[in-house]
Design an enzyme around this catalytic site. Sequence first.
Site, PDB file in Angstrom:
ATOM      1  N   LYS A 263       7.856-104.356 -57.681  1.00  0.00           N
ATOM      2  CA  LYS A 263       8.268-103.088 -58.485  1.00  0.00           C
ATOM      3  C   LYS A 263       7.686-103.534 -59.944  1.00  0.00           C
ATOM      4  O   LYS A 263       8.041-104.313 -60.591  1.00  0.00           O
ATOM      5  CB  LYS A 263       9.638-103.151 -58.540  1.00  0.00           C
ATOM      6  CG  LYS A 263      10.394-102.196 -59.557  1.00  0.00           C
ATOM      7  CD  LYS A 263      11.973-101.981 -59.710  1.00  0.00           C
ATOM      8  CE  LYS A 263      12.423-101.110 -60.811  1.00  0.00           C
ATOM      9  NZ  LYS A 263      13.986-100.910 -60.954  1.00  0.00           N
ATOM     10  N   ASP A 268      12.168 -98.675 -68.054  1.00  0.00           N
ATOM     11  CA  ASP A 268      12.969 -97.649 -67.351  1.00  0.00           C
ATOM     12  C   ASP A 268      13.935 -97.111 -68.030  1.00  0.00           C
ATOM     13  O   ASP A 268      15.137 -97.982 -68.632  1.00  0.00           O
ATOM     14  CB  ASP A 268      13.629 -98.587 -66.106  1.00  0.00           C
ATOM     15  CG  ASP A 268      14.659 -97.928 -65.321  1.00  0.00           C
ATOM     16  OD1 ASP A 268      14.603 -96.658 -65.370  1.00  0.00           O
ATOM     17  OD2 ASP A 268      15.180 -98.408 -64.493  1.00  0.00           O
ATOM     18  N   LYS A 275      19.685 -93.950 -69.317  1.00  0.00           N
ATOM     19  CA  LYS A 275      20.437 -95.045 -69.528  1.00  0.00           C
ATOM     20  C   LYS A 275      21.235 -95.054 -70.940  1.00  0.00           C
ATOM     21  O   LYS A 275      20.593 -94.419 -71.721  1.00  0.00           O
ATOM     22  CB  LYS A 275      19.738 -96.340 -69.287  1.00  0.00           C
ATOM     23  CG  LYS A 275      19.049 -96.652 -67.978  1.00  0.00           C
ATOM     24  CD  LYS A 275      18.409 -97.961 -68.196  1.00  0.00           C
ATOM     25  CE  LYS A 275      17.873 -98.348 -66.587  1.00  0.00           C
ATOM     26  NZ  LYS A 275      18.756 -98.608 -65.702  1.00  0.00           N
ATOM     27  N   GLU A 347      15.026 -95.488 -59.554  1.00  0.00           N
ATOM     28  CA  GLU A 347      13.888 -95.261 -59.476  1.00  0.00           C
ATOM     29  C   GLU A 347      13.111 -96.568 -58.460  1.00  0.00           C
ATOM     30  O   GLU A 347      11.802 -96.133 -57.924  1.00  0.00           O
ATOM     31  CB  GLU A 347      13.155 -95.085 -60.774  1.00  0.00           C
ATOM     32  CG  GLU A 347      12.670 -96.060 -61.440  1.00  0.00           C
ATOM     33  CD  GLU A 347      13.797 -97.360 -61.898  1.00  0.00           C
ATOM     34  OE1 GLU A 347      14.997 -96.669 -61.805  1.00  0.00           O
ATOM     35  OE2 GLU A 347      13.613 -98.424 -62.098  1.00  0.00           O
ATOM     36  N   ARG A 349      13.774 -98.309 -55.947  1.00  0.00           N
ATOM     37  CA  ARG A 349      13.699 -98.211 -54.353  1.00  0.00           C
ATOM     38  C   ARG A 349      12.547 -97.063 -53.970  1.00  0.00           C
ATOM     39  O   ARG A 349      12.062 -96.910 -53.143  1.00  0.00           O
ATOM     40  CB  ARG A 349      15.046 -97.946 -54.100  1.00  0.00           C
ATOM     41  CG  ARG A 349      15.721 -96.653 -54.300  1.00  0.00           C
ATOM     42  CD  ARG A 349      17.082 -96.522 -54.289  1.00  0.00           C
ATOM     43  NE  ARG A 349      17.653 -97.656 -55.426  1.00  0.00           N
ATOM     44  CZ  ARG A 349      19.102 -97.842 -55.556  1.00  0.00           C
ATOM     45  NH1 ARG A 349      19.825 -97.226 -54.871  1.00  0.00           N
ATOM     46  NH2 ARG A 349      19.462 -98.802 -56.545  1.00  0.00           N
TER      47      ARG A 349
END
Length: 498
Positions: A263, A268, A275, A347, A349
């Site tokens: 990954k 992120d 977040k 995200e 996965r």
Amino acid sequence: MGEVTIEVKAPGEGEPDSLAVPFPTGSGPFSNGARELDGLLAGRLQRLADTGELKGELGTTVVLHTDGELNARRVVVAGVGKRDEVDADTLRTAAAAVAHRVADVGGTLGWGLDPSLPLSLEEQARAIVEGTMLGSYSPARWKTQEQPEARVEKIVLYTTDPDGLAESASRIAGVGKWVNLARDLANSPPNELTPAALATRAAELAGPRLEVEALDPGQIDELGMGALSAVGRASSNGPRLIVLRYEPARATRKELVLGLVGKAITFDAGGISLKPALKMQDMKGDMAGGAAVIAAMAAVAELELPVRIVAVVAAAENLVSGDSFRPGDILRAANGKTIEITNTDAEGRLVLADALWYARREGATHLLDLATLTGAMELALGDFYAGLFANEEDWLQEVLAAAKTSGDHAWPFPLHPRYRRYVDSSFADLKNSSDLRQGSPVLAAEFLREFSGEGPWAHIDMAGPGFLERSRGDYLTQRGGTGYGVRLIVELAQRLSR
Ligand code: BES
Ligand code: MN
Ligand code: ZN
């Protein structure tokens, strides 16, 4: 710390700038090595032990300056704690403490190996080299006024039984360099390390047996990778699927292709499911799994391990824009399955789903993915163990054993068909998160299982040990990327080439 040379010598040979010796706690007699050294130093060690200045507690160091009694100018007595509790991590920690202690002199660092410790000489050598290299890493390369440390250029291992040590310790030093590269990548700011920039960094590692390519957003769409494509869409730094293939001159097991998947969310933000601001900056490290895979491929190629490997790193930036994917969207992954998005912050996965499929398509027989996947994994295991999931017992044990010897620790977690309902969707084949606040690392693993294809697959959720909020108090003394996974992968590849 860059390249380090390793030498193995008999005690008394050469002139190291510093000589370190392991020193356990307890009132027991000195080991032979310490006794001999004490003799040369006219009983100074014993006197320091008597006055309580030298206790041998793990992570402590006592420095003595010599005056011609020894060929080393200074002796660093490195506490290693209780003798029978000494393990590889203990020695790595002691070695890191020594590295800090001699940071202002650098040069050649001698280390006395101690046959009375409950570790083979080879394990000691390995731990000392790793601890020195990883313990000397600095994450401050973006400071304009960084004080350059005098660095340890050479490690001399002192032992009366040198068989094969120089070679194995040099190999470890080689791997240590790549661990630190993975840390640099994880620490790189997201404005610098975009998905395309990560692809460029990977391409720089290509060599005669290591092929590197990167699929751009157009190619990602053409292959039907609707999950990776959606995650990367909001950013003007588009996604890349970075593919590395290592073909050894001769593979021990011709039928086996190790498939590594990483990954690499270069940042992120969570997407529309944004977040909170607190500590969001640490989400630059959400590509640590991918960084480990890339760095490990370079290490494997350098070591010329006889195992075939294909690595697939899904790189994307999870941002917010007018073109973001949304909660409620239904995506179609490359394997044809449809996914209802219930949280755009789940995200990892999604990008892994397409990368796992691609790795199988490229012939991977045995899969291992590494990802900073769930915050709950860090809540459960902290910064030390990663969680390990696998769809097959033998493969689980193989990865577990590699984790244990490598120092990249992992602890087994369950998969079970009864968890499948966590990702059941009313509208699509599955959903990417659940509003139940339960078992989110397991849920994520169950999600990934749907994309892992035929054959053994293992998943490592390294959200805890991949990127540190603060020093771990051992040999990983720095905030930020740890290079978790590089040593594990190299160890696994080594096992698969036997
Ligand atoms: N990258 C995060 C997981 C993470 C959190 C790694 C903290 C390291 C430290 C991941 O993409 C994420 O946001 N996961 C969510 C999933 C949830 C929305 C289902 C999480 O774990 O909170
Ligand atoms: Mn997320
Ligand atoms: Zn993430």
